[in-house]
Structure formats: C-alpha cells, structure tokens
Write a protein that holds these residues in place. Structure first.
Motif, PDB file in Angstrom:
ATOM      1  N   PHE A 235       9.427   4.206  -1.471  1.00  0.00           N
ATOM      2  CA  PHE A 235       8.709   3.493  -2.488  1.00  0.00           C
ATOM      3  C   PHE A 235       9.445   2.894  -3.294  1.00  0.00           C
ATOM      4  CE2 PHE A 235       5.740   6.815  -0.983  1.00  0.00           C
ATOM      5  CZ  PHE A 235       4.836   6.157  -0.587  1.00  0.00           C
TER       6      PHE A 235
ATOM      7  N   ASN B 112       9.180   3.449  -6.915  1.00  0.00           N
ATOM      8  CA  ASN B 112       7.923   3.130  -7.719  1.00  0.00           C
ATOM      9  C   ASN B 112       7.019   4.278  -7.298  1.00  0.00           C
ATOM     10  OD1 ASN B 112       5.367   2.105  -8.391  1.00  0.00           O
ATOM     11  ND2 ASN B 112       6.017  -0.253  -7.727  1.00  0.00           N
TER      12      ASN B 112
ATOM     13  N   THR C   8       6.615  -1.330  -2.618  1.00  0.00           N
ATOM     14  CA  THR C   8       6.852  -1.559  -4.036  1.00  0.00           C
ATOM     15  C   THR C   8       6.259  -3.324  -4.247  1.00  0.00           C
ATOM     16  OG1 THR C   8       7.949  -1.501  -6.194  1.00  0.00           O
ATOM     17  CG2 THR C   8       9.083  -2.243  -4.307  1.00  0.00           C
TER      18      THR C   8
ATOM     19  N   TYR D 111      -2.291  -1.492  -9.122  1.00  0.00           N
ATOM     20  CA  TYR D 111      -1.176  -0.966  -9.928  1.00  0.00           C
ATOM     21  C   TYR D 111      -1.717  -0.958 -11.121  1.00  0.00           C
ATOM     22  CZ  TYR D 111       2.197  -1.260  -6.050  1.00  0.00           C
ATOM     23  OH  TYR D 111       3.054  -1.110  -5.057  1.00  0.00           O
TER      24      TYR D 111
ATOM     25  N   SER E 262       3.230   3.563  -6.431  1.00  0.00           N
ATOM     26  CA  SER E 262       3.011   3.424  -5.088  1.00  0.00           C
ATOM     27  C   SER E 262       2.870   4.439  -4.160  1.00  0.00           C
ATOM     28  CB  SER E 262       4.110   2.524  -4.491  1.00  0.00           C
ATOM     29  OG  SER E 262       4.497   1.303  -4.708  1.00  0.00           O
TER      30      SER E 262
END
Length: 439
Positions: free
Chosen positions: A259, A262, A372, A412, A265
């Motif tokens: 990831f 991130n 990401t 997100y 994620s």
C-alpha cells in the motif's frame, strides 16, 4: 443529464428524446472549456449531428446502442479524425475507423471525441502528455490515472455514457479506480485491436469504462467479435466459465500486499473483502510471488522493445518531439538483444506455470486496483517510481493471459475513488461481470 444506457434507451423508445436533441444538449453542456485536459479533439456539433441524423427514422429498439454517446482514446482510430497518441508530430488521419469503433457506431453509438492519454499509452498516471496532465474527476489536484486518462474522466464527468481505452499494463483499470468507475479489461483477443496503435502488440487490448456494470456489459456484448484481419484476435470458447453463488477468492498474503505507506488503502481493501464475503465469497490467502515477478518483466524486461517497435521510425527520426519520461522509458529498448528476449520468454513461461497452480484452489483473484493514489505534483516530482507503484497489481495481467474487471468499492477521505480488481484466466469475462454486479 442521466446518460446511463438503460435510461437513454427508455427515453428514445418513449419518444421523449431524439439523438439530435441529445447531441445538441451534450455539446452545450460540455462547451469549449477543457480544464481537466480530457479532450485532444472533440467532434464539432456539426460532425456529431451527422451520426445523430443517420439514426433518425430508425427504430430505437433495433440497435443496442441507439443514440448512446461515447469517447475514444486517441490511440484508437476514428475515420476522418486525427490519431495523435498524445504526440502532435506523430498525428495521422485514418480513412477508416478501428474495427471496434465501427462496430459500436454500427450499433447506434455516437462518437463525441478523442481523449487525452499518457503519450503512446506508456504510463498509469495520465500526466505524460503535451496536451496537459489529465485531472482527477473528483479532486483535480490528484492524477486521473492512465494511460486511458481522458477516457475515464469523460465518463466520470458525465460527458459520455461510456468510453474506450486500451489496457496493456493497467491503463483500463487504474483510471477506473481513481474516478469511481467500472473498468473492463477483456481477455486478450476478445475485442479487435485492428486500427489501434500498438503499445505492446502481443499484450494490448481495448478496454471499456462505464459508470455501472450493466452498461459495461452492454458495450462488451456489442464490441466483442473475432476479427480475421487482426492477427491477435481469438475465438471465445464455446463453453462458458461460471462462478457460483459460493466461490473462493484469492488475495495476496499480508506480507505481499503493498500500500506504499497508505494506511487508508489497507482499510478500504479490508472493507472490500468483507463485501465479497457477504455475497458468498470465501477468502483464501495465496502466494502472490509469481504475479509480482511477472509484473516486473513488463518494463524491466524486453517487452519494452515492443513499444519501440510500434513507433520505431518516428522515434528514431524525431526524438525531440517525444515526452521526456516516455522517451526515457522506450529508449531502454536498446538494452536488450535477441538472447535477452528468449531468456525473458523462458522466465515468463516458468512463471505462467507457477501461476496456473493458483487456480486449482481459487475461482477469482482479488487485489486492490492500485495500492495508493498520488497528486499530480507528486507524480511530476518522481514520475517513474510513482508509476511503478501503481502497476504493482496490474502489470502482470496480460502477460499471464487473464481477464479482469475493476470495480469501485469505496472512497478515500480526500474523495478519490478506491476499487478492487477481480480477475481470472482468459475468457472468464462474462463470469467476472456477473460477479461484479453483486458488489
């Protein structure tokens, strides 16, 4: 305006709308502005009206895509409209449309324009274009994803009902995830690539972007057909792959999930797994190593020489006209000789053999579409590594002869879309579409 295929079909059949009215309204709504850098060339109202008026007087029920507007990635030919592949000096004007484009037009679809892309379809970011970095439809500070950048954003911003992209390394999936779309990467050879400028000719396929699975499926049914003029076209087998109400989906082991720092994620992927379990799926961790190793071959191995072969004469004659990052990548082709190519082919065959064993235990493979998301500024500061990270879950797909569908599953905190990719061996396309409908 609601541009879903089913809605437009209902409006046409009820007599509430004509293709001419649709085109006039679309032209007014899209306007002349191109602040997201979506279009390389949009058709004029007069040109779109030619397609619309050809439909007038025909029964809307007689054509599966009657009056449905669509966009075309600008490495796919539309008769009479220049194909640039996002390189102005490379531009040429084809006399006939790509086979897949013509099939859609014959089914009643109306082309709206040619869309921006990472030059020569080399990239997953949407920033490698002299026509400007394509901006994310949700948050314009972020990348759209690429290389089929404008194709995705045109659908997301409700300019067309669907669009065509291409997908060699993930170009039909990464932009789908970042713009909250469905992205279909068909089995190699299922849709004709005649009239498509190659990136890697042995691995290229035409992809489809839509806002929902039903629309993507409708387009797929029209677009797919064996093309005797395309050396890489393949007949779909007579026996259809099915995925039952109870199914096993493989995911990479925790140590193989990436990831790229991130954490959001990772959480979104976990939530997507829970959704799959709720619709009858059973998760099984798999060894993802053969897939990772295969992905590395695409740009680190001699397949980059296919990109050079596709534009060799132009590349050698006018190197100064090529986008700097694109030039750097394609120029790596000279590092490889014939022996390197055969050795890479042997390695790929061994990896294919290892990957095949996975399918003895699972029905589908599920991964994040991308680990990401980056801002445009972040990609421009480090164009190669950010792109490499985005290909972690995508670059292996065509080398291993798989079909895939990217499905939106969340957002997100910055508003950008997150999605998963569901994949399986070639010609499982219909089964994957049916599974995606459940999510």
């Amino acid at each position: 305006m609601n541009l879903s295929i089913s809605h437009l079909q209902a409006q046409y059949r009820a007599g509430n709308l004509t293709p001419t009215q649709l085109v006039q309204q679309l032209d007014a709504e899209i306007g002349e502005a191109n602040s997201y850098n979506i279009w390389i060339r949009r058709l004029t109202l007069a040109n779109m009206l030619i397609y619309a008026k050809n439909l007038e007087g025909k029964d809307p029920a007689s054509l599966p895509l009657y009056g449905i507007p669509f966009a075309i990635k600008d490495n796919i030919d539309l008769a009479g409209t220049p194909t640039t592949a996002a390189c102005p000096d490379f531009a040429f004007t084809p006399e006939k449309s790509a086979t897949v484009v013509q099939k859609l037009i014959d089914a009643g679809a109306i082309p709206v324009g040619k869309t921006n892309l990472d030059q020569f379809a080399t990239g997953l970011v949407g920033t490698r274009s002299p026509y400007g970095a394509c901006k994310n439809s949700i948050n314009p500070a972020y990348i759209s994803g690429g290389s089929s950048a404008g194709s995705a954003v045109s659908v997301a911003l409700n300019m067309v009902s669907f669009s065509l992209g291409t997908d060699t390394a993930g170009s039909g999936r990464v932009p789908a995830a970042f713009n909250n779309l469905v992205g279909v990467k068909p089995s190699l050879g299922l849709l004709s690539t005649s009239g498509v400028l190659p990136a890697c000719r042995t691995l290229d396929c035409v992809s489809i972007f839509a806002k929902n699975v039903a629309d993507a499926e409708t387009v797929m049914q029209v677009a797919q057909e064996f093309d005797a003029d395309d050396a890489y076209s393949r007949h779909a087998p007579n026996s259809e792959v099915t995925i039952g109400n109870s199914f096993v989906f493989g995911v990479p082991s925790p140590s193989q999930l990436a990831f790229f720092g991130n954490a959001e994620s990772a959480q979104l992927f976990h939530q997507a797994i829970e959704r799959l379990e709720k619709v009858g799926g059973k998760m099984l961790e798999i060894d993802f190593a053969p897939f990772i190793e295969t992905a590395q071959l695409l740009y680190e191995g001699p397949w980059v020489a296919e990109r050079y072969a596709a534009i060799k004469e132009f590349f050698d004659a006018k190197p100064e006209t090529i986008f700097p990052t694109t030039y750097k990548i394609i120029s790596n082709a000279v590092k490889f000789n014939a022996a390197d190519t055969f050795n890479a082919m042997y390695k790929l065959k061994a990896l294919q053999h290892k990957a095949e064993a996975v399918w003895l235990d699972i029905d589908v493979l599920v991964t994040p579409t991308a680990g990401t998301i980056y801002t445009i500024a972040e990609v421009q500061a480090d164009p190669v590594q950010t792109n490499t990270n985005l290909g972690y879950y995508t670059n292996f797909m065509n080398l291993l002869d798989m079909a895939a569908i990217a499905v939106p599953t969340g957002f997100y905190s910055n508003g950008i879309g997150f999605g998963i990719t569901i994949s399986a061996p070639a010609f499982s396309d219909s089964a994957l579409l049916n599974l995606a409908k459940k999510l």
